[in-house]
Design a protein around this motif. Structure first.
Motif, PDB file in Angstrom:
ATOM      1  N   ILE A 113      -3.173  -4.238  -8.832  1.00  0.00           N
ATOM      2  CA  ILE A 113      -2.471  -3.993  -7.566  1.00  0.00           C
ATOM      3  C   ILE A 113      -1.343  -5.000  -7.371  1.00  0.00           C
ATOM      4  CG2 ILE A 113      -2.731  -4.007  -5.045  1.00  0.00           C
ATOM      5  CD1 ILE A 113      -5.578  -2.936  -5.464  1.00  0.00           C
ATOM      6  N   VAL A 114      -1.580  -6.267  -7.747  1.00  0.00           N
ATOM      7  CA  VAL A 114      -0.529  -7.285  -7.663  1.00  0.00           C
ATOM      8  C   VAL A 114       0.684  -6.862  -8.484  1.00  0.00           C
ATOM      9  CG1 VAL A 114       0.113  -9.659  -8.270  1.00  0.00           C
ATOM     10  CG2 VAL A 114      -2.117  -9.200  -7.238  1.00  0.00           C
ATOM     11  N   VAL A 115       0.435  -6.436  -9.725  1.00  0.00           N
ATOM     12  CA  VAL A 115       1.543  -6.049 -10.617  1.00  0.00           C
ATOM     13  C   VAL A 115       2.226  -4.785 -10.112  1.00  0.00           C
ATOM     14  CG1 VAL A 115       2.158  -5.419 -12.976  1.00  0.00           C
ATOM     15  CG2 VAL A 115       0.402  -7.159 -12.562  1.00  0.00           C
ATOM     16  N   LEU A 116       1.446  -3.814  -9.647  1.00  0.00           N
ATOM     17  CA  LEU A 116       2.036  -2.572  -9.137  1.00  0.00           C
ATOM     18  C   LEU A 116       2.899  -2.848  -7.904  1.00  0.00           C
ATOM     19  CD1 LEU A 116       2.217   0.515  -9.270  1.00  0.00           C
ATOM     20  CD2 LEU A 116       0.164   0.624  -7.842  1.00  0.00           C
ATOM     21  N   SER A 117       2.392  -3.661  -6.970  1.00  0.00           N
ATOM     22  CA  SER A 117       3.159  -3.987  -5.760  1.00  0.00           C
ATOM     23  C   SER A 117       4.430  -4.748  -6.117  1.00  0.00           C
ATOM     24  CB  SER A 117       2.303  -4.826  -4.802  1.00  0.00           C
ATOM     25  OG  SER A 117       1.183  -4.098  -4.353  1.00  0.00           O
ATOM     26  N   THR A 118       4.318  -5.691  -7.066  1.00  0.00           N
ATOM     27  CA  THR A 118       5.496  -6.455  -7.476  1.00  0.00           C
ATOM     28  C   THR A 118       6.524  -5.556  -8.135  1.00  0.00           C
ATOM     29  OG1 THR A 118       4.057  -8.367  -7.845  1.00  0.00           O
ATOM     30  CG2 THR A 118       6.270  -8.491  -8.750  1.00  0.00           C
ATOM     31  N   THR A 119       6.064  -4.596  -8.921  1.00  0.00           N
ATOM     32  CA  THR A 119       6.974  -3.642  -9.553  1.00  0.00           C
ATOM     33  C   THR A 119       7.744  -2.849  -8.499  1.00  0.00           C
ATOM     34  OG1 THR A 119       5.490  -3.434 -11.467  1.00  0.00           O
ATOM     35  CG2 THR A 119       7.119  -1.698 -11.140  1.00  0.00           C
ATOM     36  N   LYS A 120       7.034  -2.377  -7.471  1.00  0.00           N
ATOM     37  CA  LYS A 120       7.697  -1.631  -6.398  1.00  0.00           C
ATOM     38  C   LYS A 120       8.663  -2.528  -5.618  1.00  0.00           C
ATOM     39  CE  LYS A 120       6.949   2.052  -5.713  1.00  0.00           C
ATOM     40  NZ  LYS A 120       7.585   3.251  -6.326  1.00  0.00           N
ATOM     41  N   ILE A 121       8.274  -3.781  -5.391  1.00  0.00           N
ATOM     42  CA  ILE A 121       9.171  -4.729  -4.710  1.00  0.00           C
ATOM     43  C   ILE A 121      10.447  -4.914  -5.525  1.00  0.00           C
ATOM     44  CG2 ILE A 121       9.466  -7.169  -4.085  1.00  0.00           C
ATOM     45  CD1 ILE A 121       6.472  -7.175  -3.315  1.00  0.00           C
ATOM     46  N   CYS A 122      10.270  -5.102  -6.832  1.00  0.00           N
ATOM     47  CA  CYS A 122      11.425  -5.319  -7.707  1.00  0.00           C
ATOM     48  C   CYS A 122      12.333  -4.095  -7.738  1.00  0.00           C
ATOM     49  CB  CYS A 122      10.928  -5.669  -9.115  1.00  0.00           C
ATOM     50  SG  CYS A 122      12.202  -6.378 -10.174  1.00  0.00           S
ATOM     51  N   LEU A 126      15.861  -5.251  -6.749  1.00  0.00           N
ATOM     52  CA  LEU A 126      16.738  -5.455  -7.903  1.00  0.00           C
ATOM     53  C   LEU A 126      17.081  -4.174  -8.653  1.00  0.00           C
ATOM     54  CD1 LEU A 126      15.109  -8.677  -9.427  1.00  0.00           C
ATOM     55  CD2 LEU A 126      17.057  -8.534  -7.866  1.00  0.00           C
ATOM     56  N   GLY A 127      16.330  -3.119  -8.438  1.00  0.00           N
ATOM     57  CA  GLY A 127      16.591  -1.872  -9.146  1.00  0.00           C
ATOM     58  C   GLY A 127      15.502  -1.525 -10.149  1.00  0.00           C
ATOM     59  N   GLY A 128      15.498  -0.263 -10.562  1.00  0.00           N
ATOM     60  CA  GLY A 128      14.431   0.236 -11.419  1.00  0.00           C
ATOM     61  C   GLY A 128      14.414  -0.349 -12.812  1.00  0.00           C
ATOM     62  N   VAL A 129      15.579  -0.666 -13.380  1.00  0.00           N
ATOM     63  CA  VAL A 129      15.621  -1.214 -14.736  1.00  0.00           C
ATOM     64  C   VAL A 129      14.974  -2.594 -14.786  1.00  0.00           C
ATOM     65  CG1 VAL A 129      17.130  -1.906 -16.628  1.00  0.00           C
ATOM     66  CG2 VAL A 129      17.678   0.130 -15.287  1.00  0.00           C
ATOM     67  N   VAL A 134       8.696  -6.390 -15.008  1.00  0.00           N
ATOM     68  CA  VAL A 134       7.638  -6.996 -14.193  1.00  0.00           C
ATOM     69  C   VAL A 134       6.289  -6.994 -14.903  1.00  0.00           C
ATOM     70  CG1 VAL A 134       6.297  -6.787 -12.064  1.00  0.00           C
ATOM     71  CG2 VAL A 134       8.789  -6.629 -11.993  1.00  0.00           C
ATOM     72  N   PRO A 135       5.807  -5.839 -15.418  1.00  0.00           N
ATOM     73  CA  PRO A 135       4.513  -5.871 -16.112  1.00  0.00           C
ATOM     74  C   PRO A 135       4.530  -6.779 -17.340  1.00  0.00           C
ATOM     75  CG  PRO A 135       5.182  -3.608 -15.654  1.00  0.00           C
ATOM     76  CD  PRO A 135       6.356  -4.471 -15.368  1.00  0.00           C
ATOM     77  N   LEU A 165       3.743  -7.714   1.429  1.00  0.00           N
ATOM     78  CA  LEU A 165       5.162  -7.966   1.171  1.00  0.00           C
ATOM     79  C   LEU A 165       5.882  -6.673   0.797  1.00  0.00           C
ATOM     80  CD1 LEU A 165       4.839 -11.310  -0.846  1.00  0.00           C
ATOM     81  CD2 LEU A 165       5.698 -11.044   1.486  1.00  0.00           C
ATOM     82  N   TYR A 166       5.227  -5.835   0.001  1.00  0.00           N
ATOM     83  CA  TYR A 166       5.859  -4.556  -0.361  1.00  0.00           C
ATOM     84  C   TYR A 166       6.088  -3.691   0.876  1.00  0.00           C
ATOM     85  CZ  TYR A 166       6.186   0.348  -1.465  1.00  0.00           C
ATOM     86  OH  TYR A 166       6.571   1.656  -1.462  1.00  0.00           O
ATOM     87  N   PHE A 167       5.073  -3.564   1.730  1.00  0.00           N
ATOM     88  CA  PHE A 167       5.219  -2.701   2.902  1.00  0.00           C
ATOM     89  C   PHE A 167       6.281  -3.240   3.861  1.00  0.00           C
ATOM     90  CE2 PHE A 167       0.949  -0.870   1.858  1.00  0.00           C
ATOM     91  CZ  PHE A 167       1.392   0.443   1.748  1.00  0.00           C
ATOM     92  N   TYR A 168       6.420  -4.567   3.941  1.00  0.00           N
ATOM     93  CA  TYR A 168       7.500  -5.092   4.785  1.00  0.00           C
ATOM     94  C   TYR A 168       8.857  -4.708   4.203  1.00  0.00           C
ATOM     95  CZ  TYR A 168      10.837  -7.989   7.140  1.00  0.00           C
ATOM     96  OH  TYR A 168      11.928  -8.391   7.847  1.00  0.00           O
ATOM     97  N   ILE A 169       9.032  -4.920   2.895  1.00  0.00           N
ATOM     98  CA  ILE A 169      10.322  -4.632   2.260  1.00  0.00           C
ATOM     99  C   ILE A 169      10.655  -3.148   2.373  1.00  0.00           C
ATOM    100  CG2 ILE A 169      11.458  -4.513  -0.009  1.00  0.00           C
ATOM    101  CD1 ILE A 169      10.119  -7.223  -0.627  1.00  0.00           C
TER     102      ILE A 169
END
Length: 514
Positions: A113-122, A126-129, A134-135, A165-169
């Motif tokens: 979940i940490v990695v998935l949330s960080t991926t969505k934050i990024c 910063l963009g999808g690329v 992140v992983p 943090l993801y839901f805030y962003i």
């Protein structure tokens, strides 16, 4: 002409590569492969036992009390933690029983979940690329593979903070675009509320959200109402957590207050000394988090993260990650104890995004603007990419070491022999003192007390100290690095207690009936 037409300009080639990297199907396959490899590698490294550190025993005791409908308390005095993690463990015990190996899979799922949330934050910042990296970075954090061996709230707590943090962003992004954000604001409140029920250390989320919302409202005053709702949501989550759980047992705040009261220095001197020592501690902890005793310096990571954080704030791309990093670190450096690198796990999403930010900045600069500026940017991009690759390579080396560390102190033959003896030679009413009292309580079912002051004062005779605590037995750990060894030497010569058990790793002393 045909041959020249086959050679695409740099921008055209990059656009072609970018379109492929942005393909949802290919990205999905990449992420599935990364997560599958992580789950397999992480699960393969799980161990069936546990370390002696006895915080886990407190969580397990409370979880069993929840399942059996008993009071939310243990057979040893001390701080009572919020019920978030015991509730998770109670569900795990109900499904799988008190099997350490299966309960540790909670850490694997939480880190996913940490990695998935960080991926969505990024993706949002910063963009999808950039999110594709992140992983690669987070699944190679060495310390995680050590932390997953402990049944503690640290990894689930990091998952709750990353989700918040993801839901805030995401909510802030929707506010800027004028679309509905109520659902994301609701889940932001739920994530903060649950983080506070997991650990009081979730408190920095409140000022982080409030500060980020204030900064967002200042920059975009046309959407002040939306940001005010996000700030109010965080405050309501805090109130809800207090309503959900309140304990009269000693709190972490009371321990901080007592630390300052007992300090021989003045208040200002104590604060300065504490912050200085804790900053050094956290620098070492950051090194262990990323490189796990490999000897690789961590200062390049700090410089990369600081540069990325500054750029994100300056360009107004992010406020909440920077605010949370500042508030959370601020909390760590003014508390007089260190939990090691596990306390830094909630900062991984922010650190990952910060580290990747300069890469995105330099790449964008290398594809736009004046030719001379682009050449400098390309050079910077190459240098930074090499530095990032070096960091990832060193993290991989640390991961290989941490993955194989033996963190099992309680299922070996010597420990099993100790617990078998205690179960056979003690009665239900016997109080057992130990430097790991909650673990002894969990494995024996007897009331316990801590050998805290005895380990420093070394009282002689020892019987009055035991009698004052209504204790009958004292269990000492004789392994290298434990603080019990000096007390063992004292008790072997003390006529007021009798040695009743000893092997190479443990000794047990008995006093008269208190």
């Amino acid at each position: 002409m045909k041959k020249e037409a086959l050679v695409l300009p740099l921008d055209a080639r990059w656009n072609s590569i970018k379109s492929r990297l942005s393909n949802d199907r290919l990205r999905g396959i990449f992420f599935i492969c990364c997560f599958a490899a992580f789950f397999a590698y992480a699960f393969a490294g799980l161990q069936s036992g546990h370390s002696w550190g006895d915080d886990y025993a407190l969580y397990l005791l409370l979880a069993e009390n929840i399942l059996k409908g008993r009071g939310y308390e243990t057979l040893v005095t001390g701080i009572i933690v919020p019920p978030g993690f015991p509730l998770i463990l109670a569900a795990g015990i109900w499904l799988f029983g008190a099997n350490f190996l299966k309960l540790k899979t909670i850490n694997i799922l939480a880190y996913g979940i940490v990695v998935l949330s960080t991926t969505k934050i990024c993706e949002r910042v910063l963009g999808g690329v950039a999110a594709l990296l992140v992983p690669v970075i987070l699944f190679l954090v060495p310390f995680y593979y050590y932390a997953q061996q402990s049944i503690l709230s640290d990894v689930p707590f990091a998952a709750a903070t990353a989700t918040a943090l993801y839901f805030y962003i995401e909510a802030a992004r929707r506010i800027k675009s004028g679309t509905a954000f109520a659902t994301h604001a609701f889940f932001l409140g739920c994530a903060i509320w649950f983080a506070l029920l997991l650990r009081p250390a979730g408190l920095p989320l409140i000022p982080a959200v409030v500060l980020a919302a204030a900064a967002g409202a200042f920059v975009d005053r046309s959407h002040m109402r939306g940001y005010a709702i996000l700030a109010a949501t965080a405050l309501l989550a805090f109130v809800a957590s207090i309503v959900a759980f309140h304990s009269d047992s000693p709190s972490n705040l009371s321990l901080v207050i007592s630390y300052f009261q007992l300090s021989k220095l003045g208040f200002v001197e104590t604060i300065i000394s504490l912050i200085y020592s804790r900053l050094i501690d956290e620098y070492k902890n950051l090194w262990i988090l990323f490189f796990w005793y490999t000897g690789v310096p961590v200062w390049p990571v700090l410089i990369m993260a600081a540069f990325g954080c500054g750029w994100l704030v300056y360009t107004k791309k992010d406020f909440v990650l920077a605010a949370f990093t500042a508030c959370y670190l601020g909390m760590l450096v003014v508390t007089p104890w260190t939990g090691g690198s596990r306390y830094l796990l909630p900062l991984l999403p922010a650190l990952c995004v910060f580290i990747l930010s300069p890469l995105v900045l330099l790449f964008r600069a290398s594809t736009t603007g004046h030719n001379d500026y682009r050449r400098v940017s390309v050079l910077g991009l190459v240098v930074y990419s090499c530095l990032l690759l070096s960091v990832v390579k060193d993290m991989r080396a640390g991961t290989a070491i941490a993955h194989g560390v033996n963190a099992d102190d309680t299922s070996d033959s010597k420990t099993v022999e100790l617990f078998d003896w205690l179960k056979t030679h003690t009665t239900t009413g016997d109080v057992i003192c130990s430097s790991k009292p909650r673990a002894v309580v969990y494995f024996t079912g007897h009331p316990g007390c801590a050998l805290d002051s005895a380990l420093t004062e070394l009282p002689k005779p020892f019987e009055p100290w035991m009698r004052k605590r209504n204790a009958t037995f004292a269990v000492l750990i004789l392994r290298q690095g434990y603080v019990d060894v000096p007390l063992d030497g004292l008790l072997r010569e003390d006529k007021s207690v009798t040695e009743v058990f000893r092997n190479s790793d443990y000794s047990v002393y008995k006093t008269a009936t208190p």
